[in-house]
Design an enzyme around this catalytic site. Structure first.
Site, PDB file in Angstrom:
ATOM      1  N   LYS A  99      52.893  83.841  14.567  1.00 22.72           N
ATOM      2  CA  LYS A  99      53.975  84.049  15.542  1.00 22.72           C
ATOM      3  C   LYS A  99      53.393  84.310  16.920  1.00 22.72           C
ATOM      4  O   LYS A  99      52.457  85.095  17.065  1.00 22.72           O
ATOM      5  CB  LYS A  99      54.855  85.239  15.118  1.00 22.72           C
ATOM      6  N   ASP A 112      66.147  96.043   5.670  1.00 21.78           N
ATOM      7  CA  ASP A 112      64.949  96.790   6.085  1.00 21.78           C
ATOM      8  C   ASP A 112      64.989  98.232   5.593  1.00 21.78           C
ATOM      9  O   ASP A 112      63.950  98.843   5.349  1.00 21.78           O
ATOM     10  CB  ASP A 112      64.795  96.734   7.604  1.00 21.78           C
TER      11      ASP A 112
HETATM   12  C1  LIG Z   1      64.149  84.811  10.326  1.00 18.96           C
HETATM   13  C2  LIG Z   1      65.351  83.907  10.278  1.00 18.96           C
HETATM   14  C3  LIG Z   1      66.607  84.390   9.945  1.00 18.96           C
HETATM   15  N1  LIG Z   1      67.676  83.534   9.906  1.00 18.96           N
HETATM   16  C4  LIG Z   1      68.994  84.100   9.607  1.00 18.96           C
HETATM   17  C5  LIG Z   1      69.068  84.946   8.349  1.00 18.96           C
HETATM   18  C6  LIG Z   1      70.137  85.967   8.687  1.00 18.96           C
HETATM   19  O1  LIG Z   1      71.427  85.430   8.420  1.00 18.96           O
HETATM   20  C7  LIG Z   1      70.013  86.146  10.193  1.00 18.96           C
HETATM   21  C8  LIG Z   1      69.251  87.398  10.594  1.00 18.96           C
HETATM   22  O2  LIG Z   1      68.044  87.393   9.853  1.00 18.96           O
HETATM   23  P1  LIG Z   1      67.192  88.718   9.775  1.00 18.96           P
HETATM   24  O3  LIG Z   1      68.083  89.908   9.571  1.00 18.96           O
HETATM   25  O4  LIG Z   1      66.083  88.503   8.779  1.00 18.96           O
HETATM   26  O5  LIG Z   1      66.607  88.789  11.273  1.00 18.96           O
HETATM   27  P2  LIG Z   1      65.436  89.770  11.753  1.00 18.96           P
HETATM   28  O6  LIG Z   1      65.583  91.120  11.116  1.00 18.96           O
HETATM   29  O7  LIG Z   1      65.390  89.668  13.227  1.00 18.96           O
HETATM   30  O8  LIG Z   1      64.141  89.101  11.126  1.00 18.96           O
HETATM   31  C9  LIG Z   1      63.016  88.754  11.899  1.00 18.96           C
HETATM   32  O9  LIG Z   1      62.369  89.963  12.201  1.00 18.96           O
HETATM   33  C10 LIG Z   1      60.983  89.966  12.434  1.00 18.96           C
HETATM   34  C11 LIG Z   1      60.736  90.622  13.771  1.00 18.96           C
HETATM   35  C12 LIG Z   1      60.263  88.701  12.278  1.00 18.96           C
HETATM   36  O10 LIG Z   1      59.137  88.555  12.755  1.00 18.96           O
HETATM   37  C13 LIG Z   1      60.838  87.616  11.465  1.00 18.96           C
HETATM   38  O11 LIG Z   1      60.738  86.391  12.174  1.00 18.96           O
HETATM   39  C14 LIG Z   1      62.228  87.791  11.043  1.00 18.96           C
HETATM   40  O12 LIG Z   1      62.159  88.291   9.716  1.00 18.96           O
HETATM   41  O13 LIG Z   1      69.312  84.982  10.671  1.00 18.96           O
HETATM   42  C15 LIG Z   1      67.552  82.191  10.198  1.00 18.96           C
HETATM   43  O14 LIG Z   1      68.554  81.438  10.173  1.00 18.96           O
HETATM   44  N2  LIG Z   1      66.318  81.692  10.507  1.00 18.96           N
HETATM   45  C16 LIG Z   1      65.205  82.491  10.559  1.00 18.96           C
HETATM   46  O15 LIG Z   1      64.084  81.991  10.877  1.00 18.96           O
END
Ligand SMILES: Cc1cn([C@H]2C[C@H](O)[C@@H](COP(=O)(O)OP(=O)(O)O[C@H]3O[C@H](C)C(=O)[C@H](O)[C@H]3O)O2)c(=O)[nH]c1=O
Length: 188
Positions: free
Chosen positions: A72, A170
């Site tokens: 990343k 988380d």
């Molecule tokens: C990561 C990702 C998520 N999604 C969808 C899945 C969920 O419906 C929504 C939110 O996902 P999430 O809660 O996992 O988002 P973050 O908590 O910001 O996750 C990120 O947080 C840390 C900082 C990271 O480095 C990762 O890239 C990633 O895990 O987006 C997608 O459609 N595509 C994607 O590449």
């Protein structure tokens, strides 16, 4: 674009040259040649991601298992965050060690996190926008989480005065000891 090697080895900070004039400013936010020369790796990226967070939001610590492990390249276009990487690389001498740095729309710093690290950040201002390139596509089934405040990793989050906001996912993340006690011993 200036680059600085960080510890654990493999992490790198980039600082673009900002060209200011009476209109404002211009800088190259990504240059494939500069990136490849500095990191010694290809500049191929599969996705550009962007998230917007209120002050106190912690996103992470997240990683994907091989063969979907993601490198990343992280930067901030609005606000500021404390960005953290934790070394989970197979056979690494610094396994479990963390590195953190403030990335902001003011300092323009970018953090390169190679595959094999868990990544997360704490938003320090409302409306903090994090943009990051990933070297692999998102693969939900290989996604893993690690507790952001695990005492065995001991990240010194600058959370003073902030109300922490995390996702349900988380909040249920396993701790480092739990993770490392389960096979395989190396996680990414
Ligand atoms: C990561 C990702 C998520 N999604 C969808 C899945 C969920 O419906 C929504 C939110 O996902 P999430 O809660 O996992 O988002 P973050 O908590 O910001 O996750 C990120 O947080 C840390 C900082 C990271 O480095 C990762 O890239 C990633 O895990 O987006 C997608 O459609 N595509 C994607 O590449």
């Amino acid at each position: 674009m200036r680059s600085t090697r960080c510890h654990p080895d493999g992490l790198m900070l980039f600082e673009p040259t900002v060209h200011e004039d009476d209109r404002g400013a211009f800088f190259e936010s990504f240059n494939a040649l500069a990136f490849a020369e500095a990191t010694g790796t290809s500049a191929y990226f599969a996705q550009d991601n962007q998230s917007i967070s209120s002050a106190g939001v912690v996103r992470g610590l997240h990683y994907q298992l091989p063969p979907y492990a993601q490198g990343k390249l992280v930067r901030v276009s609005a606000g500021r965050v404390f960005d953290v990487a934790v070394d989970l690389r197979d056979g690494s001498d610094t396994f479990g060690r963390w590195f953190g740095v403030e990335l902001s729309a003011v300092n323009h710093l970018q953090l390169w996190i190679p595959p094999g690290f868990a990544h997360g950040f704490l938003a320090l201002e409302d409306g903090s926008e994090v943009l990051y390139k990933t070297t692999e596509f998102w693969h939900r089934e290989s996604e893993r989480a690690l507790r952001w405040d695990d005492p065995d990793i001991g990240i010194a989050w600058p959370a003073e005065g902030l109300r922490i906001i995390i996702s349900d996912k988380d909040a249920l993340a396993p701790g480092f000891a739990e993770l490392t006690n389960s096979a395989p011993a190396r996680l990414a």
